[in-house]
Scaffold this motif. Structure first.
Motif, mmCIF file in Angstrom:
data_model
loop_
_atom_site.group_PDB
_atom_site.id
_atom_site.type_symbol
_atom_site.label_atom_id
_atom_site.label_comp_id
_atom_site.label_asym_id
_atom_site.label_seq_id
_atom_site.Cartn_x
_atom_site.Cartn_y
_atom_site.Cartn_z
ATOM 1 N N GLY A 208 0.787 -1.341 0.124
ATOM 2 C CA GLY A 208 -0.013 0.047 -0.024
ATOM 3 C C GLY A 208 0.887 1.068 -0.063
ATOM 4 O O GLY A 208 0.209 2.406 -0.197
ATOM 5 N N GLY A 209 2.282 1.234 0.076
ATOM 6 C CA GLY A 209 2.764 2.548 -0.070
ATOM 7 C C GLY A 209 4.316 2.142 -0.233
ATOM 8 O O GLY A 209 4.836 1.229 -0.579
ATOM 9 N N ARG A 366 2.016 -2.113 -4.992
ATOM 10 C CA ARG A 366 1.262 -3.707 -5.164
ATOM 11 C C ARG A 366 1.889 -4.717 -5.013
ATOM 12 O O ARG A 366 3.058 -4.962 -5.940
ATOM 13 C CB ARG A 366 0.575 -3.436 -6.602
ATOM 14 C CG ARG A 366 -0.382 -2.585 -6.942
ATOM 15 C CD ARG A 366 -0.891 -2.228 -8.220
ATOM 16 N NE ARG A 366 -1.926 -1.236 -8.586
ATOM 17 C CZ ARG A 366 -1.868 -0.117 -8.719
ATOM 18 N NH1 ARG A 366 -0.709 0.478 -8.401
ATOM 19 N NH2 ARG A 366 -2.698 0.676 -8.529
ATOM 20 N N PRO A 367 1.526 -5.609 -4.015
ATOM 21 C CA PRO A 367 2.446 -6.674 -3.723
ATOM 22 C C PRO A 367 2.842 -7.535 -4.799
ATOM 23 O O PRO A 367 3.927 -8.363 -5.129
ATOM 24 C CB PRO A 367 1.709 -7.335 -2.498
ATOM 25 C CG PRO A 367 0.890 -6.193 -1.870
ATOM 26 C CD PRO A 367 0.682 -5.315 -2.930
ATOM 27 N N ALA A 368 1.616 -7.685 -5.639
ATOM 28 C CA ALA A 368 1.405 -8.558 -6.782
ATOM 29 C C ALA A 368 2.754 -8.276 -7.796
ATOM 30 O O ALA A 368 3.281 -8.976 -8.588
ATOM 31 C CB ALA A 368 0.412 -8.728 -7.552
ATOM 32 N N THR A 369 3.199 -6.906 -7.816
ATOM 33 C CA THR A 369 4.175 -6.521 -8.947
ATOM 34 C C THR A 369 5.495 -6.443 -8.236
ATOM 35 O O THR A 369 6.373 -6.574 -8.816
ATOM 36 C CB THR A 369 3.920 -5.169 -9.673
ATOM 37 O OG1 THR A 369 3.306 -4.190 -8.808
ATOM 38 C CG2 THR A 369 2.599 -5.569 -10.555
ATOM 39 N N ALA A 370 5.527 -5.914 -6.865
ATOM 40 C CA ALA A 370 6.465 -5.710 -6.175
ATOM 41 C C ALA A 370 7.283 -6.918 -5.852
ATOM 42 O O ALA A 370 8.786 -6.679 -5.946
ATOM 43 C CB ALA A 370 6.171 -5.119 -4.664
ATOM 44 N N ARG A 371 6.705 -8.010 -5.755
ATOM 45 C CA ARG A 371 7.610 -9.117 -5.250
ATOM 46 C C ARG A 371 8.437 -9.591 -6.475
ATOM 47 O O ARG A 371 9.431 -9.798 -6.370
ATOM 48 C CB ARG A 371 6.511 -10.322 -4.936
ATOM 49 C CG ARG A 371 6.094 -10.201 -3.551
ATOM 50 C CD ARG A 371 5.343 -11.679 -3.206
ATOM 51 N NE ARG A 371 3.800 -11.443 -3.890
ATOM 52 C CZ ARG A 371 3.004 -11.379 -3.191
ATOM 53 N NH1 ARG A 371 2.921 -10.540 -2.279
ATOM 54 N NH2 ARG A 371 1.696 -11.443 -4.021
#
Length: 412
Positions: A208-209, A366-371
């Motif tokens: 979220g940030g 966005r966790p889905a893209t950050a990972r």
């Protein structure tokens, strides 16, 4: 009614730098600032090498360096369990200084004091309440914040350096949009006894940030972050007994091992600050005698830690164009040409930075893209160095000064 060549609204880095440049060039300048200095601000506080070179040309690099934190020689990433570090790109074109950080309560006061010493007249804390276009420029009314005294000022041009998220009566101030889940709110605090490695400035990525950590003046470590409105509400529900900033910090520490490690023994130095919602992007450039600098002209996502640098550099660009046409600057045609050329210079220097920062920010939040991006950076940390280069950490400002330096011309 006192008359001036230029009236600067706001005495942050952009406004004070513009006032300093113009006053040293012999212009009569007034500065209206609503807050009393020194004052703290939500800000990452980092100033990159190209802007330090401009401070040196303005003659204020020495007092800045005497008080600022250590040189930042590494860029890092703290995301989940990942803790990475890579070299900051080397400064270009003979720049021999590395970026450093200084608290806004010190930096803003330093630049404004230099502008006043150069001849700028400062109204502080005063607020502009009326701005009316006239045949010779602008008639303005300012009110003292504490005594309610009023004064009338006349200026041939206006430089709006009032920031981006505050509402007001100026045509350069935008209306507040309805709340939305993607609104970003910013938080900032200083800490003592942090455990951040010397000379490292890590980017912090959390659900979220995003945020950043930097070593500032007086041995302090600064932490600042932005978080989406919907995730902020989740944090407040999860940590009901904590204030908003403390809930967000708890969320970040739980999500990032690097942040927890850096602040496990630290104590907060002063109160938390907050601001928002912030909406990064490029604003509308005006050419009717009102010029915007700093965040009033445009701002990148704070993820790239270029806010102060872009503010100083935008003021420098505008003043270059104003001083280059000093003999005809106040004619209607010249004002239109300056507005057009300044907008082109601003976009040439900052547009790619703004768009790249927006892309990085949306990926990071966005966790889905950050990972997957974090996994890639783990295998190739040098990509962080490339990212720091693209964000403008070492690229000299492209403006009239560079062209005239080759021919021996000068603006002051």
């Amino acid at each position: 009614m006192k008359s001036f060549d230029a009236l600067v609204i706001g005495a942050g880095p952009a406004g004070a730098a513009a006032a300093l440049m113009l006053a040293r060039a012999g212009w009569s300048v007034a500065v209206v600032e609503k807050a009393r200095f020194p004052r703290r601000k939500v800000c990452g506080e980092f100033i990159s090498a190209p802007s330090l070179a401009l401070l040196r040309e303005l003659g204020i690099a020495a007092p800045f360096l005497a008080r600022a934190g250590p040189e930042i020689r590494q860029i890092g990433l703290y995301a989940g369990e990942t803790m990475l570090a890579a070299d900051m790109p080397c400064p270009r074109d003979g720049l021999d200084m590395r970026g450093r950080a200084l608290g806004r309560e010190h930096f803003d006061a330093l630049v404004l004091a230099c502008a006043a010493k150069a001849g700028a007249e400062v109204w502080q804390p005063w607020t502009l309440t009326r701005l009316e276009r006239t045949a010779g420029g602008f008639d303005c009314t300012a009110v003292a914040k504490e005594t309610k005294e009023t004064t009338r000022l006349r200026a041939r041009i206006i430089i709006a350096a009032h920031g981006s998220w505050e509402r007001g009566m100026l045509p350069t101030q935008h209306i507040r949009h309805p709340p939305r889940a993607s609104d970003l709110f910013a938080f900032k605090a200083h800490f003592r006894n942090g455990d951040l490695p010397l000379g490292l400035m890590p980017l912090v990525v959390f659900p979220g940030g995003y945020g950043g950590i930097v070593q500032s003046d007086g041995g302090r470590t600064g932490f600042s972050c932005c978080i989406r409105r919907d995730h902020l509400e989740q944090c407040r529900r999860q940590w009901r007994q904590a204030r908003a900033a403390e809930a967000v910090f708890a969320h970040v520490r739980a999500a990032c091992r690097g942040v927890e490690t850096a602040f496990s023994r630290a104590t907060c130095d002063g109160s938390w600050l907050s601001a928002g919602p912030i909406r990064p992007g490029i604003r509308t450039f005006r050419s009717d005698g009102i010029f915007t600098v700093g965040n009033a002209a445009g701002e990148a996502h704070p993820l790239v830690a270029e806010g102060i640098s872009m503010a100083i550099q935008s003021a420098w660009l505008l003043c270059e164009h104003l001083l280059a046409r000093r003999n005809a600057v106040f004619s209607e045609r010249a004002v239109a040409e300056i507005g057009r050329d300044y907008a082109a210079s601003w976009r040439r220097n900052f547009a790619c930075r703004v768009f790249a920062a927006a892309t990085f920010a949306h990926v990071a939040m966005r966790p889905a893209t950050a990972r997957p991006v974090t996994a890639l950076l783990t295998r190739a940390p040098s990509i962080l160095t490339v990212g720091a280069y693209l964000s403008g950490k070492t690229q000299p400002l492209s403006g009239l000064r560079n062209e005239n330096r080759k021919s021996g011309a000068a603006f002051r």
